[in-house]
Design an enzyme around this catalytic site. Structure first.
Site, PDB file in Angstrom:
ATOM      1  N   GLU A  80       0.686  -0.960   0.427  1.00 26.73           N
ATOM      2  CA  GLU A  80      -0.088  -0.026   0.223  1.00 26.73           C
ATOM      3  C   GLU A  80       0.721   1.133  -0.543  1.00 26.73           C
ATOM      4  O   GLU A  80       1.888   1.222   0.949  1.00 26.73           O
ATOM      5  CB  GLU A  80      -1.004  -0.368   1.136  1.00 26.73           C
ATOM      6  CG  GLU A  80      -1.916   0.974   1.682  1.00 26.73           C
ATOM      7  CD  GLU A  80      -2.601   0.910   2.874  1.00 26.73           C
ATOM      8  OE1 GLU A  80      -3.333   2.204   2.254  1.00 26.73           O
ATOM      9  OE2 GLU A  80      -2.515   0.588   3.469  1.00 26.73           O
TER      10      GLU A  80
ATOM     11  N   LYS B 263     -10.143   2.136  -3.286  1.00 22.82           N
ATOM     12  CA  LYS B 263     -10.078   1.427  -1.891  1.00 22.82           C
ATOM     13  C   LYS B 263     -11.941   1.967  -1.053  1.00 22.82           C
ATOM     14  O   LYS B 263     -11.790   3.298  -1.723  1.00 22.82           O
ATOM     15  CB  LYS B 263      -9.066   1.730  -0.516  1.00 22.82           C
ATOM     16  CG  LYS B 263      -9.647   1.668   0.617  1.00 22.82           C
ATOM     17  CD  LYS B 263      -8.234   1.660   1.535  1.00 22.82           C
ATOM     18  CE  LYS B 263      -8.784   1.381   2.609  1.00 22.82           C
ATOM     19  NZ  LYS B 263      -7.746   1.235   3.840  1.00 22.82           N
TER      20      LYS B 263
ATOM     21  N   CYS C  22      -5.517  -2.458   2.805  1.00 25.09           N
ATOM     22  CA  CYS C  22      -5.503  -2.625   4.142  1.00 25.09           C
ATOM     23  C   CYS C  22      -6.100  -2.700   5.043  1.00 25.09           C
ATOM     24  O   CYS C  22      -6.100  -4.163   5.153  1.00 25.09           O
ATOM     25  CB  CYS C  22      -5.046  -0.392   4.427  1.00 25.09           C
ATOM     26  SG  CYS C  22      -4.565  -0.679   6.026  1.00 25.09           S
TER      27      CYS C  22
END
Length: 523
Positions: free
Chosen positions: A277, A342, A392
């Protein structure tokens, strides 16, 4: 021994300690989960509803405090908040989480006083799992380390998760704890009802038999000559979180990842290399030094899937720009084959809910970013791989992996930056939760973390080549690309809401009975 002894308040606080000792990153004594809740449930047996609520709240504070203590580091060291604000913010989160334990305490005490042993075997596990499910989506959701994740390190014990997800594992653990409580109370009350024990042994036996069979079945599929595979490399850069965004360090960061990528391609024949990430600590479309990365990709001849911040201009006239935490799939010629923004953002980490009313949390947005959510639209495709990306903490949500598989993903990739957690239990918790996503969906998961834990998880939940935390690392594996659809993906994910209906439905039955008995006495 008198049942009255169970009223001792400190007995309930043995439960948070046992859970901590059982969980990854703690004592890792997972067998303790079979008895961890016994002290707490025994305390509920002779408490009033109000007393049970208060005890549950206090036990919840202790339990989640032992799990989430690292948030102070996130908020203060990286979020820019002073300690006198960071600590109260953590306490607010713990207070919210503890409410679920308090509700269990109140409802559980009602069940213990009014239900038969057989009904308790259904009611208490259903209530606990139902509350876990509510916590997974209310106020954006924070289902951190449900009990079932505690056995993630034992592959044989998690295979049934492809039926009803990790909630089934939690249900079974509650079933065991409830049965032990019933045995203790049976001895206290000199009752001789063996039916609950027969039910418990039968349920666990059936699940154990399924898990054993399923492990062998999937293992056989993985070894079939016709099973599609992809050679994937992972780079863990171990870039210092406090330095990675510094302009004079950005080019060095890219060079670190490119050098490790060259080695993986040359020595391990990696077809695709995964970076963590925000491995690119800049906006690629606006960064003049991207030519070095393009040259590196062309030199190695490999594709790279990397995390990067991204922006899109939504309205030029209004100067409205949307920022995203993204994953970008770069081909050797420098073109982008696919992107994912995301979709499940971290509250108070990637955006601040109701920030107009919480101005004192502004440093969090300034330090981390104020991102917009994306959507799961289509897989990122490379060769025979249909990639679903979990960025994440998206990996802690069972629904995220399920949705990617519904979109056609035959492999999942988890990009994360666990540097925020420091040297705490959090990276081990995060890895344990990711393992269950592999079993639930029967998909390989490739995990790339900036500071660890990185590695490869096969569809059976077996972790291969896991890295240590806070160390530079790279590795490569040939990962299988399975396409079967599990029961969990089809409809087994409904197990959580069904438990919620069952648990609170049984509590409602108690209320109706009490009202009727009260009405009859009044008449």
């Amino acid at each position: 021994m008198s049942v009255a002894r169970f009223r001792l308040p400190f007995l309930g606080f043995v439960t948070p300690l046992l859970i901590w000792l059982a969980f990854p990153g703690g004592g890792e004594l997972w067998l303790l989960l079979a008895v961890a809740l016994v002290p707490f449930i025994l305390c509920l047996y002779s408490l009033t509803g109000k007393q049970a609520f208060v005890l549950g709240y206090l036990v919840g504070l202790a339990c989640y405090g032992l799990q989430l203590y690292w948030l102070v580091t996130v908020l203060s060291k990286y979020g820019g908040l002073p300690l006198f604000i960071a600590v109260p913010v953590l306490f607010l989160l713990l207070s919210y989480m503890a409410v679920y334990m308090a509700i269990f305490g109140w409802c559980g005490s009602l069940m213990l006083r009014h239900f038969s042993p057989l009904a308790l075997l259904v009611g208490l596990p259903s209530l606990w799992v139902g509350l876990d499910w509510l916590r997974s989506f209310l106020f954006s959701g924070f289902p951190w380390m449900d009990l079932g994740y505690g056995v993630a390190g034992v592959p044989l014990l998690v295979q049934s998760a492809d039926l009803f997800g990790h909630h089934l594992l939690t249900f079974l653990l509650l079933l065991l704890n409830t049965q032990i409580v019933l045995l203790i109370l049976r001895w206290q009350n000199r009752t001789e009802n063996i039916l609950p024990m027969v039910v418990t042994i039968s349920m666990i036996g059936v699940v154990a038999a399924y898990s054993t069979w399923r492990q062998g079945d999937v293992d056989r599929i993985l070894q079939l000559p016709g099973t599609e595979v992809l050679s994937v490399g992972v780079v863990q850069g171990n870039i210092d979180q406090s330095m990675k965004w510094s302009p004079d360090q950005q080019q060095r960061t890219v060079g670190t990842y490119l050098a490790a990528t060259d080695t993986l391609v040359a020595e391990r024949n990696a077809e695709l290399v995964v970076w963590p990430e925000t491995a690119l600590p800049f906006y690629p479309t606006a960064y003049p030094g991207m030519y070095e990365m393009y040259n590196g990709l062309a030199r190695s001849g490999t594709a790279v899937l990397t995390g990067a911040p991204w922006y899109e201009i939504a309205d030029i006239e209004k100067r409205q720009i949307n920022y995203f935490n993204s994953a970008q799939l770069y081909l050797p010629d420098g073109s982008i084959a696919g992107s994912y923004y995301k979709s499940h953002l971290v509250p108070f980490g990637e955006y601040v809910p109701l920030k107009r009313f919480l101005p004192f949390l502004a440093p969090l947005v300034e330090a981390v970013g104020d991102f917009s959510p994306g959507r799961i639209e289509g897989t990122l495709d490379f060769g025979n791989a249909r990639i679903g990306v979990l960025i994440c903490f998206e990996s802690i949500f069972g629904d995220m992996g399920r949705k990617w598989v519904e979109k056609g993903a035959n492999v999942l990739v988890n990009l994360t930056n666990d540097a925020w957690y420091g040297r705490s239990s959090a990276p081990y918790h995060s890895m344990a939760m990711t393992v269950l996503r592999a079993v639930e969906t029967r998909r390989s998961i490739v995990r790339s973390a900036n500071t660890g834990i990185s590695g490869f998880i096969d569809p059976l939940g077996r972790v291969e080549g896991a890295s240590e935390i806070f160390t530079p690392w790279s590795g490569a594996r040939t990962v299988p690309l399975l396409t079967q659809t599990t029961m969990f993906v089809r409809w087994g994910y409904l197990f959580g809401p069904l438990c919620c209906l069952c648990g609170f439905g049984l509590v409602a039955v108690i209320w109706v009975r009490k009202k009727r008995s009260g009405g009859e006495k009044g008449s």
